[in-house]
Design a protein around this motif. Structure first.
Motif, mmCIF file in Angstrom:
data_model
loop_
_atom_site.group_PDB
_atom_site.id
_atom_site.type_symbol
_atom_site.label_atom_id
_atom_site.label_comp_id
_atom_site.label_asym_id
_atom_site.label_seq_id
_atom_site.Cartn_x
_atom_site.Cartn_y
_atom_site.Cartn_z
ATOM 1 N N UNK A 59 39.664 4.624 91.719
ATOM 2 C CA UNK A 59 39.095 4.869 90.381
ATOM 3 C C UNK A 59 38.738 6.344 90.281
ATOM 4 N N UNK A 60 39.188 6.982 89.212
ATOM 5 C CA UNK A 60 38.896 8.398 88.992
ATOM 6 C C UNK A 60 37.969 8.532 87.787
ATOM 7 N N UNK A 61 36.839 9.208 87.996
ATOM 8 C CA UNK A 61 35.860 9.418 86.921
ATOM 9 C C UNK A 61 35.698 10.920 86.707
ATOM 10 N N UNK A 62 35.884 11.340 85.462
ATOM 11 C CA UNK A 62 35.712 12.747 85.097
ATOM 12 C C UNK A 62 34.493 12.865 84.181
ATOM 13 N N UNK A 63 33.575 13.777 84.540
ATOM 14 C CA UNK A 63 32.358 13.968 83.724
ATOM 15 C C UNK A 63 32.218 15.455 83.382
ATOM 16 N N UNK A 64 31.203 15.769 82.580
ATOM 17 C CA UNK A 64 30.944 17.175 82.251
ATOM 18 C C UNK A 64 30.264 17.909 83.416
ATOM 19 N N UNK A 65 29.672 17.139 84.338
ATOM 20 C CA UNK A 65 29.002 17.759 85.487
ATOM 21 C C UNK A 65 29.264 16.899 86.728
ATOM 22 N N UNK A 66 30.427 17.129 87.351
ATOM 23 C CA UNK A 66 30.835 16.278 88.467
ATOM 24 C C UNK A 66 29.909 16.389 89.674
ATOM 25 N N UNK A 67 29.368 17.574 89.923
ATOM 26 C CA UNK A 67 28.476 17.768 91.088
ATOM 27 C C UNK A 67 27.225 16.905 90.943
ATOM 28 N N UNK A 68 26.633 16.963 89.761
ATOM 29 C CA UNK A 68 25.433 16.166 89.503
ATOM 30 C C UNK A 68 25.757 14.673 89.511
ATOM 31 N N UNK A 69 26.913 14.328 88.916
ATOM 32 C CA UNK A 69 27.335 12.919 88.875
ATOM 33 C C UNK A 69 27.542 12.381 90.277
ATOM 34 N N UNK A 70 28.186 13.193 91.151
ATOM 35 C CA UNK A 70 28.450 12.762 92.525
ATOM 36 C C UNK A 70 27.143 12.503 93.280
ATOM 37 N N UNK A 71 26.169 13.413 93.115
ATOM 38 C CA UNK A 71 24.868 13.257 93.787
ATOM 39 C C UNK A 71 24.143 12.010 93.294
ATOM 40 N N UNK A 72 24.160 11.801 91.983
ATOM 41 C CA UNK A 72 23.472 10.640 91.403
ATOM 42 C C UNK A 72 24.103 9.336 91.910
#
Length: 303
Positions: free
Chosen positions: A227-240
């Protein structure tokens, strides 16, 4: 199921270098076994060793449960083969070529026309083989191999050089053989798409070594999805998401997750939205059989 072909640590060296090394093949009765690998992987050499045309340096070949070296004549009397390209006398007709093989193999007269009908050459029997198209020559070669209605048929790249219509004809012919005539088929190819449409099981070889052996279903099971998820802030999304138990890797502009269930995707998406992280895209990326084949045989190799 009864084993029709099996090899144990089959090996062949040329000038000190292995072209086939410790190969263990298992073909069961009634199967269409697709023997796959890039050009030069050792497919033809392996088939020649199974047929006694090339002597292995090491290993054992068994066909119909009998060791080949001790039962050569019996095994070959129940085996048909087409290795590399068909042999024929171009100045003779299709029927005359068939008659030569009939006498050599000592098969009944009725088998000649029956084999020609199976490959749909019964209307071209009086035509000289030099005037045959490439596809017709391939079909004549298969008819020669089929004439004794063998228990085992070994075909080495039988669709090489054929146009799409010719490939389709050979494919449908091969698919019909186990059910209609009780023939087990061992077929080599460097084209996964070709084998995928006819084989019940596969062996994938690369640099003379077996990389995978099993049913087509087992090969397809290796094509697990990501599954690939693209967000506006991937670094923050990954940490969360990591804090919520979702491990991911960054690939390009997306986060990649292995083996997520639908409920877990919903949870991950909900967590991102609740944290005001804009989700731009969620997509499933599933490996094709071609991708798996390339992974097993090395992407740098030509197909």
């Amino acid at each position: 199921m009864k084993q029709i072909v099996s090899t144990h640590n089959l090996s062949k060296r040329y000038q000190g270098k292995y072209c086939v090394e410790d190969l263990n093949i298992s073909v069961e009765e009634g199967e269409i076994y697709g023997f796959l690998g890039p050009n030069g992987a050792g497919k033809s050499t392996t088939l020649k060793m199974i047929l006694g045309l090339t002597r292995p340096n090491n290993g054992i070949v068994s066909v119909f449960g009998k060791e080949f070296n001790k039962n050569r004549r019996l095994i070959l009397s129940q085996t048909g083969s087409l290795i590399e390209s068909p042999s024929y006398y171009g100045h003779l007709t299709g029927l005359e070529n068939m008659r030569i093989v009939q006498r050599l193999r000592e098969v009944p007269e009725k088998n000649v026309m029956e084999a020609l009908k199976i490959v749909r050459l019964d209307k071209q029997i009086d035509k000289k083989v030099n005037q045959y198209s490439l596809g017709m020559k391939q079909r004549l070669g298969i008819a020669m191999a089929l004439m004794s209605f063998p228990k085992l048929l070994i075909l080495d790249e039988p669709t090489n050089g054929l146009d799409p219509a010719g490939i389709g004809e050979i494919r449908e012919l091969i698919k019909s053989l186990p059910e209609r005539y009780g023939i087990t088929v061992l077929i080599s190819s460097h084209l996964l798409t070709e084998i995928e449409q006819i084989a019940t099981s596969v062996g994938i070889i690369n640099n003379g070594r077996m990389m995978f052996q099993g049913s087509m279903a087992e090969l397809k099971d290796k094509s697990h999805s990501t599954i690939m998820i693209k967000t506006r802030n991937n670094k923050l999304a990954q940490e969360l998401l990591y804090s919520k138990g979702f491990y991911s890797m960054q690939r390009g502009d997306s986060l990649v997750f292995e083996n997520l269930m639908d409920e877990e995707i919903i949870q991950a998406n909900r967590s991102l939205v609740t944290a005001n992280i804009d989700v731009l895209r969620i997509e499933e990326n599933k490996k094709s059989l071609e991708d798996i084949f390339l992974d097993l045989t090395g992407k740098e190799k030509s197909l």
